[in-house]
Scaffold this active site. Structure first.
Site, short mmCIF file in Angstrom:
data_model
loop_
_atom_site.label_atom_id
_atom_site.label_comp_id
_atom_site.label_asym_id
_atom_site.label_seq_id
_atom_site.Cartn_x
_atom_site.Cartn_y
_atom_site.Cartn_z
N ALA A 263 0.85 -1.18 0.00
CA ALA A 263 0.00 0.00 0.00
C ALA A 263 0.88 1.23 0.00
O ALA A 263 2.10 1.12 0.15
CB ALA A 263 -0.90 0.01 1.23
N MET A 264 0.25 2.40 -0.16
CA MET A 264 1.03 3.63 -0.23
C MET A 264 0.31 4.75 0.51
O MET A 264 -0.88 4.98 0.32
CB MET A 264 1.25 3.99 -1.72
N GLU A 299 -0.23 2.45 7.01
CA GLU A 299 -0.35 3.61 6.10
C GLU A 299 -0.93 4.81 6.83
O GLU A 299 -0.49 5.94 6.62
CB GLU A 299 -1.21 3.25 4.87
N HIS A 302 1.66 6.51 8.90
CA HIS A 302 2.61 7.30 8.12
C HIS A 302 2.19 8.77 8.04
O HIS A 302 3.03 9.63 7.76
CB HIS A 302 2.68 6.77 6.68
N1 HT7 Z 1 5.90 3.69 1.68
C1 HT7 Z 1 5.35 2.75 0.79
C2 HT7 Z 1 6.37 2.26 -0.15
C3 HT7 Z 1 5.83 1.82 -1.45
C4 HT7 Z 1 6.62 1.61 -2.57
C5 HT7 Z 1 7.96 1.76 -2.75
C6 HT7 Z 1 8.48 1.45 -4.01
C7 HT7 Z 1 7.65 1.01 -5.02
C8 HT7 Z 1 6.30 0.87 -4.80
C9 HT7 Z 1 5.79 1.18 -3.57
N2 HT7 Z 1 4.54 1.12 -3.09
C10 HT7 Z 1 4.57 1.53 -1.80
C11 HT7 Z 1 4.72 1.60 1.46
C12 HT7 Z 1 4.83 1.62 2.91
O1 HT7 Z 1 5.85 1.27 3.46
O2 HT7 Z 1 3.92 2.02 3.56
ZN ZN Z 2 5.64 2.26 5.21
#
Ligand code: HT7
Ligand code: ZN
Length: 873
Positions: A263-264, A299, A302
């Protein structure tokens, strides 16, 4: 490829104040209009007046500086930068570019998944959308205008608040979003999609209301409850445990089926792999539910540890990731609430560290928690940065105590809110808040490798004194031959002959944290009335290997009595590992295989001990994995390990048949499914018992499992029974087919279907190749590629390491194929061969050949090249 060094950091020459982005979204050709206001950075050299913008895979259409069109002679376009030389102090840049989202299979930047648009900008994906100083220390306020076809993309989302929306000509519509907070470009996100949402208004601690939304594709609204509940729990927990509040009026989670990671944390618009959002009892297992809670929490957390305070540069990645993993671990533990529940989550963390991080620390990709260099930053989203980073944060708490640690966190936010900072800044906040000198602690960030702590104890009956000597060393890692001593918290307890904790000091403490800071140190405990059994490194107080010459009797004593559940589990693991290694050697030498009754009796006692929670009993009865056994061997023999472990499981199954059957019956969870820890623990123990029984299958046990597959009312029980049957070698073709037929519309369950076959020791490479021709298989969706290919290479060692090298050939072929589509995913697969030099001499030539095949492939990405060249170095 170019190596980037931490020591070369220089502040950006220009800072960005505002960013206005306009998107005309079209899968074939999206037009991006970008207006940025920049000013010279007072921290950069006064004469450093070049504006360096990053850009990749985008077409420049127009460029204006302070209203004047620039012609190509006035700027330099390199392979991944656009530089404007000798710029004025204050600049407005207007940049028009195009990109082709439907061609973007890398899933970095702007891409199309199932006919909708999504973005992924961490770490360096924003430069694939527009030209920009795409580095985390450039933070700016973003305004975003999205325009797209209304029918195809009825939902238009970006960061922050929706300030305007409406219709346009030609069936298009628009939405304008404004993020009130400064952020680095890696936190930018947009979604343009056909989605539906579950939403709720949630009252925050300060009385404000926030709108919470979970967006999914139509047909998945029956799987969003748990993610929403986890989000609400996360918000509440962050308020209560850390005094951190949600700073937005609106917080959105969007689930997408094509995603490189879990996830992001994009500001206010978290984008998730569907795997960490969608769940209902029929489709998701207990492990899936726990994963959703942890990742939703991660997430969300963060938002403070990563977004409000971010990283100065990508070498500091663990500043946000280690800290946020620590926070999500504590969240999951607090959600369970009981001490033994906490211990089970801790055991899981220890297992992950040993299974994945210790090998990384001992292999060619070893790097410090704060790396010194990289070729491709995406290769450094590692278990070292994440999980070891979390252990480093945990050690502050262990050393300083919970209260001082909390003060350190408060001070960190007080000092750095709105800034892009370093791991040193975090350590400085902790040191100031606690009034401690943490200079030596810095080595946890700068030195790679897993320290080995050797302990020895002596008892002086006359003086009633127990003396414990601790020594530390750390093996060399690439580029770091010599290591200096770490600052290691070693939590210790002493057990008397009855298994009771002894008081260790005048205050009556039964666990004390010793601080090992030198190569060797001696600690004494007075008023110890008898020869104790030491319980060392309680709660796994540091990410180290602990060596102590325990006898079997001492380990059995700890396994029966230790009040520290992690060390109780650990004693069982040590007993099991010693036997597994002996059995493996016996297999290699063609000797008779035998398992002593003492060990089985200890397992029996634990299995039937109703005073212990089921979840703990499950953990204690899981044998060390084949890869953990491999880590203990000089020359890894995957077939011998497999045979030895199989024998051990079979023997336990035969001797404890009655007890295992009772465990299956006694841990049924009738009634509606609930993913709570107690119920999940019961299912865990029941299904572990079932899998043991099927290690020595007969008509009765086969029937037991077959009925469970047919009658289970939840995916946990259903999948566990099916896996146990597959592993037993039973003919499960019909069951697999009906499982597939029933769930073929559920992508995440189809992933399970591939995964359970890929990791079965009965599945060889030929069968994997056959499964790849299945209509549901595609390399383009990372979840699907991982479910089949990664589960084969990483979770099926006896088949992957087939003596003829066919597994390695398969690996090389697919690293190359995946690399052409998605270098990030390919590079992860490339890591499966990291430790090739540790295998039997007969296997190594096959492995080397496969590595060299990949190295010689034309047009290899930097991602894969970095991993392969380090493996071959
Ligand atoms: N901080 C996010 C990192 C992440 C990411 C890094 C590289 C390529 C695709 C990616 N998708 C998400 C995830 C996290 O640690 O929460
Ligand atoms: Zn993270």
């Amino acid at each position: 490829p170019q190596t980037i060094y931490r020591k070369d950091y220089t502040p950006p020459s220009y800072l960005v104040e505002t960013v206005e982005l306009g998107f005309d979204l079209d899968p074939a050709r999206t037009i991006v209009a970008n207006r940025i206001t920049l000013r010279h950075n007072p921290e950069a050299a006064q004469d450093h007046r070049d504006i360096v913008l990053h850009g990749e895979d985008i077409e420049l259409v127009a460029l204006r500086l302070n209203g004047t069109e620039l012609n190509p002679g006035q700027y330099i376009v390199g392979t991944s930068t656009l530089t404007i030389k000798k710029a004025p102090l204050n600049v407005v840049l207007e940049i028009e570019t195009t990109c082709a989202p439907e061609q973007n299979t890398t899933l970095s930047g702007l891409y199309v998944s199932n006919n909708s648009f999504y973005t992924q900008c961490e770490a360096e994906g924003f430069r694939r959308i527009t030209y920009f100083p795409d580095r985390p220390d450039v933070m700016a306020k973003f305004t975003v205008m999205l325009r797209a076809d209304k029918q195809k993309y009825p939902v238009l989302l970006s960061n922050g608040n929706l300030v305007e929306e409406g219709d346009l000509d030609n069936g298009r519509h628009y939405a304008k979003w404004e993020d009130p907070f400064k952020k680095p470009s890696y936190l930018f996100a947009l979604v343009a999609a056909r989605l539906v949402c579950q939403e709720e208004t949630f009252r925050l601690a300060d009385g404000r209301n926030a709108l919470l939304q979970v967006w999914v594709e139509e047909g998945n609204l029956d799987k969003t409850d748990y993610a929403m509940q986890s989000l609400k729990n996360s918000i509440r927990w962050d308020e209560e445990r850390w005094g951190l509040e949600l700073d937005l009026d609106r917080f959105m989670i969007v689930a997408v089926g094509d995603f490189n990671m879990g996830a992001m944390e994009n500001k206010g618009l978290n984008i998730f792999n569907t795997k960490f959002v969608l769940a209902n009892p029929a489709t998701a297992t207990d492990v899936d539910f726990a994963g959703i809670e942890a990742v939703v929490g991660h997430e969300y957390f963060h938002n403070w540890t990563g977004n409000r305070v971010t990283c100065r540069d990508w070498f500091q990645l663990s500043l946000k990731e280690g800290l946020t993993v620590f926070r999500d671990q504590e969240f999951s533990a607090d959600m369970i609430g009981t001490d033994s529940g906490r211990a089970v989550t801790r055991i899981d963390q220890v297992r992950t560290l040993r299974q994945a991080q210790f090998p990384e620390d001992a292999g060619p990709m070893a790097h410090p928690v704060r790396p010194d260099s990289f070729v491709e930053i995406n290769n450094f989203y590692t278990v070292t940065v994440y999980e070891k980073g979390a252990e480093v944060v945990r050690m502050y708490q262990t050393l300083l105590g919970r209260d001082a640690f909390r003060k350190g966190m408060d001070l960190y936010f007080e000092r750095h809110d709105g800034q892009a900072v370093t791991c040193d800044d975090f350590r400085a906040a902790m040191a100031s808040a606690a009034g401690r000198d943490l200079a030596q602690f810095e080595r946890w960030y700068s030195q790679a490798g897993t320290p080995i702590v050797t302990a020895s104890g002596t008892y002086d009956e006359e003086a009633q004194r127990y003396t414990l000597t601790l020594a530390q060393r750390c093996p060399p890692t690439p580029g770091q031959a010599e290591k200096l001593p770490f600052h290691i918290p070693v939590a210790v307890g002493l057990l008397d002959a009855k298994g009771r904790d002894l008081a260790l000091n005048g205050e009556g403490d039964t666990t004390v944290v010793l601080e090992l800071t030198e190569a060797e140190q001696t600690f004494t405990f007075d008023a110890i009335a008898e020869l104790p059994v030491p319980s060392l490194l309680r709660d796994f107080s540091a990410p180290v290997v602990l060596e102590y010459p325990y006898t079997d009797e001492e380990l059995l004593h700890l396994f029966r009595h230790d009040s520290d559940p992690v060390n109780r589990w650990e004693a069982g693991q040590r007993l099991a590992m010693a036997r597994l290694l002996r059995l493996t050697a016996a297999v290699q030498n063609g000797e008779k295989l035998e398992l002593d009754y003492t060990f089985i009796a200890a397992q029996r006692a634990l299995l039937v001990d109703e005073t212990l929670e089921a979840a703990f009993r499950e953990q204690a009865l899981i044998l060390p994995s084949e890869s953990l056994i491999a880590d203990q061997m000089e020359a890894v023999d995957p077939q011998a390990i497999h045979t030895a472990r199989r024998f051990m499981r079979e023997t336990i199954a035969k001797v404890l048949r009655n007890e295992l059957q009772n465990a299956v019956a006694a841990n049924a969870t009738p009634g509606p499914y609930s993913p709570d820890a107690v119920s999940a623990g019961k299912r865990g123990l029941k299904n572990l018992a079932l899998s043991y029984l099927l290690a020595a299958p007969d008509d009765f046990t086969l029937d037991l499992a077959t009925r469970q597959v047919a009658e289970a009312t939840n995916m946990t029980d259903r999948a566990a029974a099916l896996v146990a049957l597959i592993h037993s070698g039973a003919d499960v073709e019909a069951q697999l087919q009906s499982f597939y037929d029933e769930f073929k519309g559920e992508a995440l369950v189809v992933d399970k279907w591939f995964a359970m076959q890929a990791s079965a020791p009965t599945t060889d490479v030929a069968r994997i190749r056959e499964l790849m021709t299945h209509p549901a298989f595609t390399l383009k969706t990372p979840n699907r590629a991982r479910s089949l290919i990664f589960n084969f290479t990483n979770a099926n060692p006896s088949q992957f390491h087939a003596p003829d090298g066919s597994g390695y050939e398969f690996w090389a072929e697919h690293v190359i194929k995946l690399d052409a589509l998605n270098p990030q995913v390919a590079a992860r697969l490339a890591r499966s061969m990291d430790r090739w030099r540790r295998y039997l001499p007969d296997l190594q030539p096959h492995m080397r050949r496969a590595l060299e095949t990949v190295a010689a492939a034309p047009k290899l990405s930097n991602d894969v090249m970095e991993v392969i060249s380090k493996a071959l170095a």
